[in-house]
Design a protein around this motif. Structure first.
Motif: not given
Length: 177
Positions: A82-90
């Motif tokens: 699992e990978v959490e997307l960075p907040g800036y990744c739309v």
């Protein structure tokens, strides 16, 4: 053609396209009260418009960056990670792990048939047809090859400096609306 505009440059462009730039042959400068408020309102409108463009426009017309080196990969112990997307990744565009023969197919429907099939080791995509299931800000990547590392995670993402980057063709044409 990709362009990059600062907030002030975009504000001027927005005003020009909306017919809000004063036309004058005089050298006299006129300031009006509340113009900062109008600019703030227009910047809010621009930000909303840009957010919508980043979500919906074709990827080839938008800024994309590889964030693989900026995220943590968590092994879920069942052959997936699992990978959490960075907040800036739309929105994610491409995801790939070492050992995969192709980039993963990104699936938005976490409860869909293709997503559910990935939990079976007999019918999952494996390394030949891997799948990434998007669940909110997280991507679950199926099937992790032995010692596989995340080598690519490309996302649509606005520039970090707050500017606007996009293909010129996406700028609104207020004259034809």
């Amino acid at each position: 053609m990709m362009i990059r505009l600062t907030r002030q440059e975009m504000l001027v462009e927005w005003k020009r396209r909306k017919g809000l730039m004063p036309v004058s042959t005089s050298t006299m400068q006129v300031a009006r009260r509340g113009s900062d408020t109008v600019d703030e309102m227009l910047l809010g409108e621009i930000d909303d418009w840009y957010a919508r463009v980043l979500l919906t426009a074709p990827v080839e017309l938008l800024p994309v960056r590889d964030v693989a080196g900026e995220v943590e990969v968590t092994d879920l112990g069942d052959g997936s990670v699992e990978v959490e997307l960075p907040g800036y990744c739309v929105r994610p565009v491409t995801v790939r792990m070492s050992g995969w023969r192709a980039p993963a197919r990104i699936v938005e429907e976490a409860d869909g048939a293709l997503a559910r099939l990935q939990t079976s080791r007999y019918v999952s995509g494996k390394t030949y047809s891997p799948v990434a299931v998007k669940r909110g800000r997280r991507l679950t990547l199926y099937s992790r090859p032995d010692n596989g590392k995340l080598i690519e995670l490309r996302c649509v993402a606005p520039p970090a400096d707050g500017s606007y980057e996009l293909d010129r063709s996406l700028l609104p044409d207020f004259y034809n609306l």
